[in-house]
Write a protein that holds these residues in place. Structure first.
Motif, PDB file in Angstrom:
ATOM      1  N   LYS A   1     -41.266 -38.841  -0.732  1.00 55.02           N
ATOM      2  CA  LYS A   1     -42.535 -39.308  -0.179  1.00 55.02           C
ATOM      3  C   LYS A   1     -43.325 -38.123   0.354  1.00 55.02           C
ATOM      4  O   LYS A   1     -42.758 -37.187   0.928  1.00 55.02           O
ATOM      5  CB  LYS A   1     -42.285 -40.323   0.930  1.00 55.02           C
ATOM      6  CG  LYS A   1     -43.545 -40.791   1.671  1.00 55.02           C
ATOM      7  CD  LYS A   1     -43.670 -40.090   3.006  1.00 55.02           C
ATOM      8  CE  LYS A   1     -44.879 -40.582   3.796  1.00 55.02           C
ATOM      9  NZ  LYS A   1     -44.966 -39.886   5.125  1.00 55.02           N
TER      10      LYS A   1
ATOM     11  N   GLU B   1     -48.835 -40.745  -0.274  1.00 53.23           N
ATOM     12  CA  GLU B   1     -49.588 -41.497   0.744  1.00 53.23           C
ATOM     13  C   GLU B   1     -50.907 -40.771   1.028  1.00 53.23           C
ATOM     14  O   GLU B   1     -50.951 -39.866   1.856  1.00 53.23           O
ATOM     15  CB  GLU B   1     -48.745 -41.617   2.020  1.00 53.23           C
ATOM     16  CG  GLU B   1     -49.414 -42.396   3.126  1.00 53.23           C
ATOM     17  CD  GLU B   1     -48.540 -42.492   4.376  1.00 53.23           C
ATOM     18  OE1 GLU B   1     -49.057 -42.924   5.412  1.00 53.23           O
ATOM     19  OE2 GLU B   1     -47.344 -42.123   4.311  1.00 53.23           O
TER      20      GLU B   1
ATOM     21  N   LYS C   1     -48.557 -45.024  -1.824  1.00 55.70           N
ATOM     22  CA  LYS C   1     -48.236 -45.685  -0.551  1.00 55.70           C
ATOM     23  C   LYS C   1     -49.550 -45.803   0.205  1.00 55.70           C
ATOM     24  O   LYS C   1     -50.104 -44.804   0.663  1.00 55.70           O
ATOM     25  CB  LYS C   1     -47.206 -44.848   0.208  1.00 55.70           C
ATOM     26  CG  LYS C   1     -46.747 -45.408   1.538  1.00 55.70           C
ATOM     27  CD  LYS C   1     -45.581 -44.572   2.072  1.00 55.70           C
ATOM     28  CE  LYS C   1     -45.094 -45.049   3.430  1.00 55.70           C
ATOM     29  NZ  LYS C   1     -45.904 -44.479   4.527  1.00 55.70           N
ATOM     30  N   LEU C   2     -50.059 -47.024   0.333  1.00 63.19           N
ATOM     31  CA  LEU C   2     -51.461 -47.217   0.719  1.00 63.19           C
ATOM     32  C   LEU C   2     -51.620 -48.096   1.946  1.00 63.19           C
ATOM     33  O   LEU C   2     -50.858 -49.050   2.152  1.00 63.19           O
ATOM     34  CB  LEU C   2     -52.229 -47.856  -0.447  1.00 63.19           C
ATOM     35  CG  LEU C   2     -52.241 -47.074  -1.753  1.00 63.19           C
ATOM     36  CD1 LEU C   2     -52.879 -47.914  -2.849  1.00 63.19           C
ATOM     37  CD2 LEU C   2     -52.985 -45.752  -1.581  1.00 63.19           C
TER      38      LEU C   2
ATOM     39  N   SER D   1     -38.521 -37.608   3.061  1.00 64.27           N
ATOM     40  CA  SER D   1     -39.878 -37.213   3.438  1.00 64.27           C
ATOM     41  C   SER D   1     -40.044 -35.712   3.232  1.00 64.27           C
ATOM     42  O   SER D   1     -39.258 -34.915   3.742  1.00 64.27           O
ATOM     43  CB  SER D   1     -40.123 -37.582   4.901  1.00 64.27           C
ATOM     44  OG  SER D   1     -41.473 -37.444   5.237  1.00 64.27           O
TER      45      SER D   1
ATOM     46  N   LEU E   1     -47.121 -37.116   2.437  1.00 70.17           N
ATOM     47  CA  LEU E   1     -48.354 -37.498   3.137  1.00 70.17           C
ATOM     48  C   LEU E   1     -49.453 -36.545   2.702  1.00 70.17           C
ATOM     49  O   LEU E   1     -49.315 -35.325   2.825  1.00 70.17           O
ATOM     50  CB  LEU E   1     -48.146 -37.418   4.651  1.00 70.17           C
ATOM     51  CG  LEU E   1     -49.361 -37.677   5.542  1.00 70.17           C
ATOM     52  CD1 LEU E   1     -49.920 -39.071   5.319  1.00 70.17           C
ATOM     53  CD2 LEU E   1     -48.995 -37.471   7.006  1.00 70.17           C
TER      54      LEU E   1
ATOM     55  N   LEU F   1     -48.324 -49.497   3.416  1.00 74.76           N
ATOM     56  CA  LEU F   1     -47.738 -48.874   4.586  1.00 74.76           C
ATOM     57  C   LEU F   1     -48.051 -49.727   5.813  1.00 74.76           C
ATOM     58  O   LEU F   1     -49.016 -50.494   5.838  1.00 74.76           O
ATOM     59  CB  LEU F   1     -48.238 -47.445   4.765  1.00 74.76           C
ATOM     60  CG  LEU F   1     -49.725 -47.213   5.017  1.00 74.76           C
ATOM     61  CD1 LEU F   1     -50.030 -47.194   6.505  1.00 74.76           C
ATOM     62  CD2 LEU F   1     -50.171 -45.896   4.392  1.00 74.76           C
TER      63      LEU F   1
END
Length: 292
Positions: free
Chosen positions: A140, A176, A216-217, A106, A142, A240
């Motif tokens: 990943k 995401e 990533k939805l 992350s 956000l 997600l």
């Protein structure tokens, strides 16, 4: 777990090089296995100060308990890997729980849950070079976009550069995206079909190449809208999990419908599997795997 918490502390204090040694000898696997589907367990919430599950405000604060739940989940058939921050992934490395698993780091955890700067989501976690050095498998990010917050431009630019850096290392990156807004001072993600469509269009265009980009939805408010929403991009996508409250069965049905769509290749689910409202971690994980 093969090591106790005191053992982990001792290794970290006396032999910090053990992390790099464990990473160097870890058995790896392709991102997609023979099934062509992905089931990833997410545990990157604590680093953003999001420790709550349901009415338990500090449920994820017990690290020994969290690691035990993660080890149980990772041992279940059909679970491909884990998404977490450096501290958790390195604990799992030392425990030997990441052999032949997809390991996803992350990248941005600076937007602390509930903070006035929550949408200033700085990249405070893994960098592409860290993931490559540790032989991890994916990244990943956000990416929350608030049209009323000038700081969202910084988030977009930082995400684009992270995509570029990951591509330069040949690392898949799972973006995401959300269209977000503040309601009574709290950040809320818009899950309407229009908002999710817009977020996909924006995220898919970030960076100098999309060759290594995945999405990533969330499932939209009306799950029947997902087919049209996902026509926005040809990028591979995973669903997600997020908070699902007490309606575990309803969540499973929403995921089941969306998993039939051609661009959806799997799921990344965290608290709802690690801390299920009903039943055990094993049962929750096995049910989710069955949806694939």
């Amino acid at each position: 777990m093969s090591l106790s918490i005191p053992d982990l502390v001792s290794v970290r204090a006396r032999h910090p090089e053990a992390v790099a040694e464990a990473a160097a000898r870890r058995a790896r696997r392709p991102l997609l296995g023979a099934s062509g589907r992905l089931m990833i367990v997410a545990a990157d919430h604590p680093a953003r100060g999001a420790l709550g599950v349901g009415d338990r405000a500090l449920a994820m604060a017990d690290r020994a308990d969290l690691l035990e739940r993660l080890c149980v989940a990772l041992a279940r058939p059909g679970v491909d890997g884990v998404l977490a921050t450096a501290d958790i992934l390195e604990d799992l490395l030392l425990l030997g729980a990441l052999e032949n698993k997809v390991v996803m780091g992350s990248m941005n955890r600076g937007g602390l849950a509930g903070a006035v700067f929550e949408l200033d989501d700085r990249f405070t976690g893994h960098r592409a070079q860290d993931l490559a050095r540790l032989r991890f498998d994916a990244a990943k990010t956000l990416t929350r976009i608030d049209y009323d917050d000038p700081g969202s431009l910084t988030t977009l630019e930082s995400t684009a550069r992270a995509i570029d850096d990951c591509a330069a290392h040949g690392l898949p990156i799972f973006v995401e995206p959300f269209i977000s807004t503040r309601v009574d001072g709290r950040v809320r993600n818009d899950l309407s079909a229009e908002a999710v469509t817009r977020s996909i269009a924006i995220a898919a265009g970030l960076g100098g190449t999309s060759a290594y980009t995945w999405l990533k939805l969330p499932v939209t408010e009306n799950p029947d809208d997902m087919g049209e929403v996902l026509e926005t991009s040809t990028l591979p996508a995973v669903l997600l999990g997020g908070e699902i409250g007490d309606d575990q069965e309803g969540a499973y049905e929403r995921w089941r419908k969306a998993l039939r769509l051609p661009t959806v290749l799997g799921m990344v689910v965290g608290r709802s599997l690690l801390y299920p409202a009903e039943g055990s971690v094993e049962t929750a994980v096995d049910t989710a795997v069955g949806l694939l």
